[in-house]
Design a protein around this motif. Structure first.
Motif, short mmCIF file in Angstrom:
data_model
loop_
_atom_site.label_atom_id
_atom_site.label_comp_id
_atom_site.label_asym_id
_atom_site.label_seq_id
_atom_site.Cartn_x
_atom_site.Cartn_y
_atom_site.Cartn_z
N THR A 63 -7.29 -17.15 50.57
CA THR A 63 -5.88 -16.95 50.94
C THR A 63 -5.10 -17.69 51.74
N THR A 84 7.60 -9.50 48.34
CA THR A 84 6.01 -9.96 48.66
C THR A 84 6.07 -11.17 47.83
N LEU A 90 3.64 -13.47 45.95
CA LEU A 90 2.23 -13.08 45.32
C LEU A 90 1.81 -14.62 44.49
N GLY A 148 -1.29 -16.25 42.04
CA GLY A 148 -2.39 -15.97 41.18
C GLY A 148 -2.51 -17.17 40.39
N GLU A 199 5.50 -5.46 41.89
CA GLU A 199 4.37 -5.79 42.84
C GLU A 199 2.89 -5.08 42.12
N PRO A 200 2.97 -3.85 42.24
CA PRO A 200 1.82 -3.16 41.59
C PRO A 200 1.38 -3.83 40.27
N ARG A 223 -0.18 -7.08 40.86
CA ARG A 223 -1.60 -7.03 41.69
C ARG A 223 -2.89 -6.75 40.38
N ARG A 224 -2.18 -5.92 39.65
CA ARG A 224 -3.22 -5.56 38.72
C ARG A 224 -3.63 -6.57 37.73
N PHE A 261 -2.71 -10.85 40.89
CA PHE A 261 -1.94 -11.70 41.91
C PHE A 261 -2.42 -11.15 43.17
N THR A 262 -2.57 -12.04 44.22
CA THR A 262 -2.87 -11.77 45.67
C THR A 262 -1.48 -11.99 46.58
N ALA A 263 -1.34 -11.15 47.40
CA ALA A 263 -0.25 -11.32 48.82
C ALA A 263 -0.60 -12.42 49.34
#
Length: 271
Positions: free
Chosen positions: A4, A106, A108, A110, A240-241, A244-245, A248-250
């Motif tokens: 990251t 945020t 994100l 990916g 964001e949720p 992320r699923r 993607f990463t913050a």
């Protein structure tokens, strides 16, 4: 495996103060030391490298200079900050100069290739790539309905960028029975590892049916085909949720600080 921290370093070095290869008519990008200043948009825009390299009164003067530049033009201005920026009191000093924070988002990131899967949408929904002004107007009307604000400026923004650099801006919309129910676009940044996912909005009654996810996959396929390694999103709390699923990463957060001309025309801050 890329960490990251490495992705954040690439984001900072490649995307901040980025000048597009083709600037839309009427826009101007100025590199001023550690800053990028953009004029000609719906409001002015400022961002910087991660570390501005100035502190205290020197930082105050830098902020006031930029604020007053846009005040003289009679324009609002957005100063885009990130949570890991230096000096750490930048946001406090923006507040003191009359800037007001908008919603924090945020950042994100990916990889595009794993997300470049088949797009699955509900029966009766069609995804299409668009560029005609009439379709951009329909997208703006949908966004205005979603957010309860006037998004008419999106028409000129997208139309101008499609006119100047059609290869690197790809706009998609989802329709059902002739109604635009969702839309989003991909901005490819040549010379970088990143493509940006922007504009994602869906009418309330069509949420939760996989349309947003399908638009991510559709744009990921375009990005992967163009050799874009990463997709980057400034994500709201609602999206964001989902992202992320999808993998993607913050890497940080971002907050726009906006200054607008006070009533009476006085910039209002102590010098």
């Amino acid at each position: 495996m890329v960490s990251t921290a490495d992705i954040l370093a690439a984001y900072d070095s490649q995307l901040r103060r980025l000048v597009p290869p083709a600037v839309p008519a009427g826009h101007e990008y100025q590199l001023l030391g550690q800053l990028l200043r953009v004029t000609g948009q719906r409001r002015g825009f400022i961002e910087s490298v991660r570390d501005l390299g100035v502190e205290g009164k020197m930082l105050d003067r830098l902020i006031v200079e930029q604020r007053d530049y846009f005040a003289a033009r009679g324009e609002a201005v957005e100063w885009k900050t990130r949570a890991h920026d230096l000096p750490t009191d930048l946001e406090v000093r923006l507040l003191a100069a009359g800037f007001v924070p908008e919603d924090r988002e945020t950042v994100l990131v990916g990889e595009s290739a794993p997300m470049a899967v088949e797009s699955v949408v509900p029966n009766g929904v069609q995804l299409s790539q668009v560029s005609e002004r009439r379709d951009l107007e329909r997208i703006a009307a949908m966004k205005s309905a979603v957010w309860g604000a006037d998004y008419g400026w999106v028409v000129e923004d997208l139309d101008g960028r499609l006119g100047s650099d059609p290869e690197n801006l790809v706009v998609f919309m989802a329709e059902a029975a002739g109604v635009v129910v969702s839309a989003a676009w991909l901005e490819i940044n040549p010379g970088t590892d990143f493509g940006g996912l922007w504009g994602g909005s869906t009418l309330a009654e069509w949420r939760g049916r996989g349309i947003y996810k399908a638009l991510v996959a559709t744009r990921a396929r375009v990005a992967a085909a163009r050799g874009v390694k990463y997709l980057q999103v400034d994500a709201s709390a609602a999206s964001e949720p989902i992202l992320r699923r999808l993998g993607f990463t913050a890497i940080t957060t971002t907050t726009p600080y906006v200054w607008t001309q006070p009533a009476g025309g006085d910039s209002g801050a102590v010098r």
